[in-house]
Design an enzyme around this catalytic site. Sequence first.
Site, PDB file in Angstrom:
ATOM      1  N   GLU A  50       0.877  -1.168   0.000  1.00 45.67           N
ATOM      2  CA  GLU A  50       0.000   0.000   0.000  1.00 45.67           C
ATOM      3  C   GLU A  50       0.907   1.208   0.000  1.00 45.67           C
ATOM      4  O   GLU A  50       1.644   1.436   0.969  1.00 45.67           O
ATOM      5  CB  GLU A  50      -0.838   0.039   1.276  1.00 45.67           C
ATOM      6  CG  GLU A  50      -2.139  -0.678   1.179  1.00 45.67           C
ATOM      7  CD  GLU A  50      -3.010  -0.361   2.377  1.00 45.67           C
ATOM      8  OE1 GLU A  50      -3.276   0.827   2.632  1.00 45.67           O
ATOM      9  OE2 GLU A  50      -3.389  -1.311   3.059  1.00 45.67           O
ATOM     10  N   ASP A  61      -6.316   9.340   9.817  1.00 40.17           N
ATOM     11  CA  ASP A  61      -5.016   8.864  10.284  1.00 40.17           C
ATOM     12  C   ASP A  61      -4.657   9.365  11.669  1.00 40.17           C
ATOM     13  O   ASP A  61      -4.915  10.513  12.018  1.00 40.17           O
ATOM     14  CB  ASP A  61      -3.914   9.279   9.302  1.00 40.17           C
ATOM     15  CG  ASP A  61      -3.954   8.447   8.037  1.00 40.17           C
ATOM     16  OD1 ASP A  61      -4.094   7.215   8.167  1.00 40.17           O
ATOM     17  OD2 ASP A  61      -3.878   9.018   6.938  1.00 40.17           O
TER      18      ASP A  61
END
Lengths: 272, 395
Positions: A50, A61
């Site tokens: 990824e 995040d």
Amino acid sequence: MKNRLVTQMTSLRSAGQAGVAPYVTAGDGGLETTLEVLRALDSGGAACVELGIPFSDPIADGPILQAAAQRSLDGGTKLGGILEMVKEFRQGGSEMPIALFSYANPLLHLGWEGAARASAEAGVDAWLIPDMIPEEGDEMSAAAQAHGIAPIFFVAPTSSDERIARAANASRGFLYAIGRVGVTGNATTLDESTLSFLARIRAGCELPLAVGFGLRDATQISAVTRHADLAIVGSAFVQRIHEAFMAGNQAPHAAANEAALYLSELMQGLKR
Amino acid sequence: MTTDTFKTATRFGSFGGAFAPETLMAALLELEQAWLASREDRGFSAELAQLLEHYAGRRTPLYHARGLSTELGVDVWFKREDLLHTGAHKLNNSLGQALLAKRMGKQRILAETGAGQHGVATATACALLDLECVIYMGAVDAARQRPNLLRMELLGARVEVVEQGQATLKDAINEAMRAWVGDPTAHYLLGSALGPHPFPSIVAHYQSIIGCEARAQWQEQAEGLPDALIACVGGGSNAIGLFRGFLDDPAVRLIGVEAGGHGVETGKHAARFSGGSPGILHGCYTYLLQDDDGQVLPTHSVSAGLDYPAVGPEHAALAALHRAEYTSCSDTEALLGFERLARSEGILPALESSHAIGWLISNASALEGQRVIVNLSGRGDKDIDTIARIREQGS
């Protein structure tokens, strides 16, 4: 559709095997470091990578990936440069699948069509967009698939069975299960609720299944790959190679060596 | 009853949408459903109306500023949201959403704040309705709007000071959204008409009382309709609240004033329409200040409440339809507006609202003889330290 990622996931699934997919923030330590890390992960047998596109406002995040994105942006990383780096990686002949993990805006800014074309030309196989839901994804998805890019949607423990079915139906390659409620990076203790969530998705979904958010060691990999085909290791991976990079006089190979080492530790969890 | 997809339109024209992490979708769907149900519930509407009247102090006056009108040659009326309890229009939305959260059985409220007005309004509503309250505020804003930080704490809220990024409103929203991703059982009480669906619609709905009242008050006190409405636009909740009362009156010009900062040409501003382009931030597709790589740009404004890189999606749609026009006012013009209103009318306006006044003063000759309503969205007590500092630097 057929591309490196779809082929990889199909072959893992049919062999009854699982894989590890590290998350790497593109440009953290500079793009030459990212390139060396990708090569090390390819040699080490990562099932997929990824590749995180840094964004100024990463709302899903936690602190580790926020900081990595900020370091990368501060270093001047641009999407165009990242795609050039992927192209250079592909010139080495690697077939390791690469999924771009990007918030919607940096891709949308090129236009979905332009972003899909540029991604495909560079050798990207999938898009994972954490602020994209299936209801908003038609235009993105059509552009991606027209260029052989697999659109991948997310499911969370809060998703209804209907939403899981819709996300699975709209995804190609694999479906991404967010293993727990929360932003990236907080420690996950794998409890029964996570595992039953994975079992619930598995029951209603033929597509290969990836799980991420908070995984960090072989024991967890071993537990989740009983239900999932791919275990994604994000914040822990980014932090570990960042620390090695800083400790190693910011030499790209310091990050790459640590990436290979950590990957091999994590892959211990795949042995049945 | 559960639902797995939205029941109302998520877009205003091509703008808006719900670009949210999947983890939040259950909460957004539940919110939309609860909001729609509450609108059919007479008991809910009556309770909110009661609070707005007897607790918050509605209706707020529509005040004909004769002194300023004579000076400018423009007939100026102010919608006095500065007189609402807590000192700004924000309480209309905070009371509505807090009551809605209560109806949903929520016990914990998360919110962001820029200038601190939404934080104070939300802390107030939570104190009143016995809800736990956590407010996210950028460190820069916490410093420049310190009185509001103290007010929130006195009202029992926990204030989380955000150091990331530019440490202003955008970063506070980032942190509030992350906190919500971590606790989707809480209610996120978003303060402006932005974010993922259904927030822009909910906030505009609760703020539309400004425009509904202003229209009725105009009919009581004046003839016909005003020629123009003028309101400052950060996220745009006070402006959309006023505009919504007059959307079906095409003869009424709708003028949104963004923060021009040091000037749009300098790059130090928050003028999204003249300096930005469409993109996705905080869950919606709208006009956004971004660089050529799709990264969100830093902003500047003397006013914390307008210092934000995106604009509410309904404003983007009104601009695309040419129904509303968006312009900007510099820091300097806003400060002149502040001083002029203080001296002419004995009113200290918030620095946000001062942008609407500053623009009006700069454009008075083009509006000569016209009748305008300016939304005086908040009072300026919170800004006196900032004004004093600027005066010291200037002298």
